[in-house]
Enzyme design. Structure first.
Site, short mmCIF file in Angstrom:
data_model
loop_
_atom_site.label_atom_id
_atom_site.label_comp_id
_atom_site.label_asym_id
_atom_site.label_seq_id
_atom_site.Cartn_x
_atom_site.Cartn_y
_atom_site.Cartn_z
N GLU A 60 0.81 -1.21 0.00
CA GLU A 60 0.00 0.00 0.00
C GLU A 60 0.85 1.26 0.00
O GLU A 60 0.57 2.20 -0.75
CB GLU A 60 -0.93 0.00 1.22
CG GLU A 60 -1.79 1.24 1.36
CD GLU A 60 -2.81 1.41 0.25
OE1 GLU A 60 -3.19 2.56 -0.02
OE2 GLU A 60 -3.21 0.39 -0.35
N GLU A 61 1.88 1.32 0.83
CA GLU A 61 2.59 2.58 1.05
C GLU A 61 3.91 2.70 0.31
O GLU A 61 4.41 3.81 0.11
CB GLU A 61 2.81 2.79 2.55
CG GLU A 61 1.55 2.74 3.39
CD GLU A 61 0.50 3.78 3.00
OE1 GLU A 61 0.78 4.63 2.13
OE2 GLU A 61 -0.60 3.74 3.56
N HIS A 82 -12.20 0.36 -0.02
CA HIS A 82 -11.97 1.80 0.13
C HIS A 82 -12.53 2.60 -1.05
O HIS A 82 -12.87 3.78 -0.90
CB HIS A 82 -10.47 2.06 0.29
CG HIS A 82 -10.13 3.43 0.79
ND1 HIS A 82 -10.67 3.97 1.94
CD2 HIS A 82 -9.30 4.39 0.29
CE1 HIS A 82 -10.19 5.19 2.13
NE2 HIS A 82 -9.36 5.46 1.15
N ASP A 131 -13.43 -2.27 3.90
CA ASP A 131 -12.30 -1.39 3.62
C ASP A 131 -11.06 -1.92 4.34
O ASP A 131 -10.93 -1.81 5.55
CB ASP A 131 -12.64 0.04 4.09
CG ASP A 131 -11.67 1.08 3.57
OD1 ASP A 131 -10.51 0.73 3.30
OD2 ASP A 131 -12.07 2.25 3.45
N SER A 150 -11.53 9.70 2.01
CA SER A 150 -10.28 9.23 2.60
C SER A 150 -9.63 10.35 3.40
O SER A 150 -10.23 10.84 4.36
CB SER A 150 -9.36 8.68 1.51
OG SER A 150 -8.29 7.95 2.07
#
Length: 729
Positions: A197-198, A706, A674, A599
């Site tokens: 994800e990051e 999400h 999510d 978000s």
């Protein structure tokens, strides 16, 4: 001389002509929600799937014929098909993805793809010989991940059941490299959830240039806390459990290894004594026994580049960059090793703006290639043969993107895309051509083929059908503006007014916000579905506006990093200041200003309504973070440190801790599935609102992630938000 006899007919004719213009204006179609979300009436066309071949005159394209996929070789200059490279009908495989080897003699095709998270997947893989058309299925048709041909085209490496393996294509025999892979415990060669994800990665292995070694990252996530999501739809809801390190919690223990295929041995690379670190990238330097990798400390304020001996694992740090806040690790992978041991090219924002640097092979800086109060956003490519670097930057405006070329020695910089607006490019591997994707806020995408000099050769897509629809539609336009906040900071914004705007009237305003670190909403580029929803709202008598607050991107390190250790503070101040600026305009109804976001934007809209209760009448928050204590380690700690070190930074600007201030109308929306911003954020905020005796509206979408989409979901979501705005704003 004035003559009544001639003036009267002229006047009547003029009135008739004006009446005709008025009728034409009235005949223009009004945007409807159905246009945007059901009929996709305003979808723009693009040119996708251009995968350049080694000869820059050709590219491959994935098409369909009779329900089966085909990969065709296209001549970029004529637009004609030259030959069919892969035919799904003949192969009897309905594949969805493909990749060619460097020599363009073999292909890997993927079918029956099973998505996991944002970037991860597994599928059935076949290797196809392009000359003979013969196909070879890997692992007897079982699903595997990230299958990759070796540089010598004799082997394929892949991940299955969290273990790394390789298959000898001549014998079809598979050798398993690792044996300790286990779900929710050990992962070899693929990223864990938070890295995916990051750090924008899923595959975590790479072949050496000679195809005799495989470097891979191992994740030990056995001590990472588990997150539990319920999946609804069965008589008894099912539990979905995965490892998710929330801020301040245990991360995976990561290590880098190199497997030698001939010796059948694995060596661990020395990444230093500290174990609470990130190892987000591995690179072969071009030397078969030298592996480079990046190491970040837990707080991400020190970035080290290592060289390691692939045989022994011995390593040395050749470059270190530190910051008082955090070091920006470029997720566009703007680190490129030059051939013949001539060093490497990278980007850094160490001088206050992100620029390109040239280092020798030992890490010593040779020169800063670009400089100025603007940012390099992407290195498109390095033409080593001709000593040129192609890059995208914000030099003309932080709200635009343009392609430049510069010599490796830092001289001869030239703008290749002079038209105002935003440009993306896809450059051929031999640097002879590039495909340019250009748009502005008022003009949809135009795709052209250009020579590397910038000269346009042909238009590949002009979106004329969409332009014709827009010409016959009452379509508002974006007006860009800027204003100064109380402390003198200039912020950029845009405003969208109704087509029949009357300056003597007062209109309600809906602000749109994202506002997260390094992001941008205010750009001179064509928008998507949300922009058309905003355009629809203007037909209902609303003005829509957007402001990029401090902390957003393209304006240098100091502007972006000012939010460090206190996410939400300056951003909310700036959104409130933006609302006050808009409310001061004579055509704005200051009593009816609302805000919405998704978000990080949902976090912002929630805080804005609570802390700006004298300014905002209504807010919509979709999938918001409501406390950064619930979000992941890598993203959150980069900007806030850990909760143990900076508890005030987490709690002072958590919407959960400001519910008592809420006075306006609030709609909270979240998906129960999510995996990113957990539904837990909404549940705890709802509980706090109840405790504060605040009335509000909320809605959850079962099992939606999400993005909250699928089937009728998007239509339902925006229809509901529209109804709320009409009722409450």
């Amino acid at each position: 001389m004035y003559d009544k006899r001639t003036a009267y007919p002229l006047l009547m004719g003029l009135l008739f002509l004006l009446a005709g213009f008025s009728t034409q204006a009235q005949e223009k179609k009004q945007i409807t929600l159905e246009d945007v979300f059901k009929d996709a009436r305003f979808s723009q066309q693009s040119v996708t799937g251009i995968n350049w071949m080694k000869d820059g005159q050709y590219y491959t394209s994935l098409t369909r014929k009779g329900g089966y996929p085909r990969v065709v070789k296209m001549n970029i200059t004529t637009g004609e098909e030259e030959e069919t490279l892969l035919d799904g009908a003949k192969l009897e495989v309905s594949f969805a993805n493909f990749s060619l080897n460097k020599e363009e003699t073999k292909a890997l095709i993927e079918s029956d793809i099973e998505r996991i998270y944002r970037r991860s997947s597994k599928a059935v893989f076949h290797v196809v010989d392009l000359a003979s058309g013969e196909k070879q299925v890997l692992m007897d048709g079982e699903k595997i991940g990230y299958a990759t041909l070796s540089p010598d085209n004799t082997k394929v490496a892949f991940v299955k059941d969290n273990n790394l393996s390789w298959t000898d294509l001549s014998t079809n025999q598979t050798t398993q490299i690792t044996h300790d892979g286990k779900d929710n415990e050990i992962i070899n060669g693929a990223a864990d959830w938070v890295y995916e994800e990051e750090f924008s990665m899923a595959k975590a292995f790479d072949w050496s240039p000679d195809g005799k070694k495989i470097a891979f990252i191992r994740f030990d996530e056995s001590e990472v806390p588990e997150f539990n999501m319920q999946v609804w739809g069965e008589l008894y809801p099912q539990d979905y459990v995965f490892k998710y390190p929330k801020a301040g919690e245990k991360n995976s223990d990561v290590s880098i290894h190199v497997y030698d295929l001939e010796e059948e041995k694995t060596a661990k690379m020395d990444a230093g004594e500290e174990s609470d670190i990130y190892l987000p990238r591995i690179y072969w330097t071009g030397q078969n026994n030298t592996l480079a990798f990046l190491r970040l400390n837990r707080l991400q304020n020190q970035l080290d580049l290592f060289y390691a001996d692939a045989k022994t694992g011995g390593s040395e740090v050749i470059l270190t960059e530190t910051a008082d806040t955090y070091v920006d690790m470029d997720y566009n992978d703007n680190l490129l090793f030059l051939e013949n041991n001539k060093g490497f090219i990278r980007t850094s924002e160490k001088d206050g703006f992100k620029h390109i640097y040239h280092h020798d092979s030992k890490g010593k800086e040779i020169r800063q290639i670009t400089s100025g109060d603007w940012e390099v956003t992407q290195m498109v490519g390095v033409d080593e043969k001709n000593g040129k670097i192609y890059f995208i930057s914000t030099e003309k405006s932080p709200m635009e993107r343009h392609l430049y070329v510069i010599n490796l020695n830092g001289k001869g910089k030239k703008l290749l895309t002079p038209e105002e607006g935003t440009h993306r490019v896809n450059m051929s591997r031999d640097f002879k051509y590039f495909v340019k994707y250009h748009s502005t806020a008022d003009s949809p995408l135009i795709v052209t083929l250009n020579q590397s000099s910038g000269k346009e050769l042909k238009v590949l897509e002009d979106n004329q059908d969409l332009r014709d629809k827009l010409e016959n539609t009452a379509m508002p336009s974006k007006e860009f503006f800027d204003f100064q906040t109380v402390d003198g900071t200039t912020l950029n914004g845009y405003i969208i007014k109704p087509v029949n705007f009357d300056e003597s009237k007062e209109y309600p305003v809906l602000m749109y916000v994202y506002g997260g670190p390094g992001s941008q909403n205010v750009t001179n580029s064509w928008g998507g579905v949300r922009d058309f929803w905003h355009a629809y709202l203007t037909t209902e008598g609303y003005i829509v506006a957007c402001v990029d607050n401090r902390g957003t991107g393209a304006r240098g390190r100091d502007f972006k990093h000012v939010t460090y250790a206190q996410l939400g503070k300056h951003e909310t101040e700036d959104q409130i200041a933006g609302a006050k600026h808009l409310a001061s305009l004579p055509f704005v109804d200051a009593s009816r200003v609302g805000i919405w976001g998704w978000s990080y934007g949902g976090y912002m809209s929630s805080l804005a309504l609570m802390q700006g209760n004298d300014v905002f009448k209504a807010a919509i928050a979709v999938a918001p973070v409501t406390t950064w204590r619930y979000y992941d380690t890598i993203y959150t700690e980069r900007y806030l440190q850990t909760p143990q070190e900076n508890p005030e930074g987490y709690d002072d600007f958590s919407p959960i801790n400001h519910v008592d201030k809420m006075e306006g109308n609030y709609l909270l929306i979240h998906g129960t599935g999510d995996d990113n911003v957990h539904f837990q954020n909404a549940v705890d905020l709802v509980d706090a609102l109840i405790g504060a005796d605040k009335q509000f509206e909320s809605f959850y979408y079962p099992n939606r992630n999400h993005g909250i989409y699928g089937g009728n979901t998007t239509w339902h979501l925006y229809n509901m938000m529209t109804d709320f705005i009409k009722r409450k704003l």
